[in-house]
Design a protein around this motif. Structure first.
Motif, PDB file in Angstrom:
ATOM      1  N   LEU A 107       0.944  -1.151   0.233  1.00 50.68           N
ATOM      2  CA  LEU A 107      -0.027  -0.082   0.000  1.00 50.68           C
ATOM      3  C   LEU A 107       0.963   1.273   0.086  1.00 50.68           C
ATOM      4  O   LEU A 107       0.475   2.189  -0.654  1.00 50.68           O
ATOM      5  N   VAL A 108       1.970   1.216   0.673  1.00 52.37           N
ATOM      6  CA  VAL A 108       2.898   2.224   0.655  1.00 52.37           C
ATOM      7  C   VAL A 108       3.355   2.591  -0.706  1.00 52.37           C
ATOM      8  O   VAL A 108       3.653   3.791  -1.288  1.00 52.37           O
ATOM      9  N   MET A 109       3.858   1.550  -1.377  1.00 53.27           N
ATOM     10  CA  MET A 109       4.406   1.558  -2.728  1.00 53.27           C
ATOM     11  C   MET A 109       3.383   1.910  -3.716  1.00 53.27           C
ATOM     12  O   MET A 109       4.190   2.513  -4.760  1.00 53.27           O
ATOM     13  N   MET A 110       2.312   1.825  -3.547  1.00 51.62           N
ATOM     14  CA  MET A 110       1.128   2.318  -4.339  1.00 51.62           C
ATOM     15  C   MET A 110       0.618   3.388  -4.147  1.00 51.62           C
ATOM     16  O   MET A 110      -0.321   3.987  -4.623  1.00 51.62           O
ATOM     17  N   ASP A 111       1.162   4.223  -3.217  1.00 48.79           N
ATOM     18  CA  ASP A 111       0.753   5.561  -2.705  1.00 48.79           C
ATOM     19  C   ASP A 111      -0.747   5.449  -2.325  1.00 48.79           C
ATOM     20  O   ASP A 111      -1.404   6.509  -2.230  1.00 48.79           O
ATOM     21  N   ARG A 112      -1.138   4.393  -1.722  1.00 50.05           N
ATOM     22  CA  ARG A 112      -2.410   4.319  -1.105  1.00 50.05           C
ATOM     23  C   ARG A 112      -2.363   5.012   0.280  1.00 50.05           C
ATOM     24  O   ARG A 112      -3.463   5.127   0.924  1.00 50.05           O
ATOM     25  N   ILE A 113      -1.398   4.638   1.147  1.00 47.66           N
ATOM     26  CA  ILE A 113      -1.032   5.099   2.177  1.00 47.66           C
ATOM     27  C   ILE A 113       0.117   6.060   2.296  1.00 47.66           C
ATOM     28  O   ILE A 113       1.520   5.927   1.621  1.00 47.66           O
ATOM     29  N   SER A 114       0.163   7.215   2.911  1.00 43.49           N
ATOM     30  CA  SER A 114       1.130   8.362   2.830  1.00 43.49           C
ATOM     31  C   SER A 114       1.819   8.149   4.213  1.00 43.49           C
ATOM     32  O   SER A 114       1.007   8.418   5.293  1.00 43.49           O
ATOM     33  N   LEU A 115       3.400   8.151   4.277  1.00 42.67           N
ATOM     34  CA  LEU A 115       3.787   7.901   5.765  1.00 42.67           C
ATOM     35  C   LEU A 115       4.237   9.405   6.045  1.00 42.67           C
ATOM     36  O   LEU A 115       4.349   9.639   7.333  1.00 42.67           O
TER      37      LEU A 115
END
Length: 195
Positions: free
Chosen positions: A54-62
């Motif tokens: 999800l982080v790599m697909m930009d669904r979650i922003s850290l």
């Protein structure tokens, strides 16, 4: 064949108990415990893999930074083009906004059968937005947004299937900004297409 001679070890009585204990199962390793630890390790790996995906697909922003709003193409001028059909969708709890918005468009020259809509929606929309499908439709979408008093404009093919004619069509999702006294219900502040 001769029998070997007796020695001092022949006189020791055989002991009962564990023989060959170095080959026995470890007493603390129960099968159920091993299964539970394996399941827990698999669950941690699966959840970690989903999170990384999800982080790599930009669904979650850290970083916590909001996603930038869609930017309108520079240099495209608004054009009121009454050859477009306009679908109006009311995404507010207030009824009657489709009729009011329809009257605004009819006053600008649209034909009565070219402007139609629906009052019902399962989702509230914060800002009134004009959706268009092709880049060639952007000027007409900006024209409708101008007629409606500065609505937002976005390119999306989400509503393309709602056009059952060969004529080009724009979709206006009426938001809470056109509903007097209504307040947004969403928490993320970002509008998604209304179904």
């Amino acid at each position: 064949m001769s029998k070997p001679p007796n020695d001092r070890f022949d006189d020791i009585p055989r002991a009962t108990g564990r023989v060959g204990a170095h080959r026995a199962e470890q007493p603390g390793m129960n099968g159920l415990v091993v299964l539970l630890w394996s399941a827990a390790a698999a669950l941690v790996l699966i959840v970690g893999g989903i999170f990384v995906s999800l982080v790599m697909m930009d669904r979650i922003s850290l970083t916590g930074e909001p996603t930038p709003a869609p930017v309108q193409t520079q240099g495209v001028e608004a054009k009121i083009d009454t050859s477009y059909r306009v679908l109006l969708l009311n995404a507010t709890p207030q009824s009657g906004l489709v009729a009011t918005t329809r009257e605004e468009l009819l006053a600008q020259g649209w034909a009565g059968d070219a402007v139609f809509g629906s009052e019902g929606s399962t989702q509230e929309f914060e800002k009134t937005t004009v959706f268009y499908v092709d880049e060639a439709d952007e000027a007409a979408a900006l024209g409708v947004a101008e007629v409606l008093g500065g609505a937002e404009v976005q390119q999306s093919d989400f509503y393309a299937d709602l056009n059952d004619t060969e004529l080009p069509q724009l979709t206006v999702v009426i938001g809470l900004d056109r509903a007097p006294g209504a307040t947004p219900q969403g928490e993320d502040g970002e509008d998604a297409p209304v179904e």
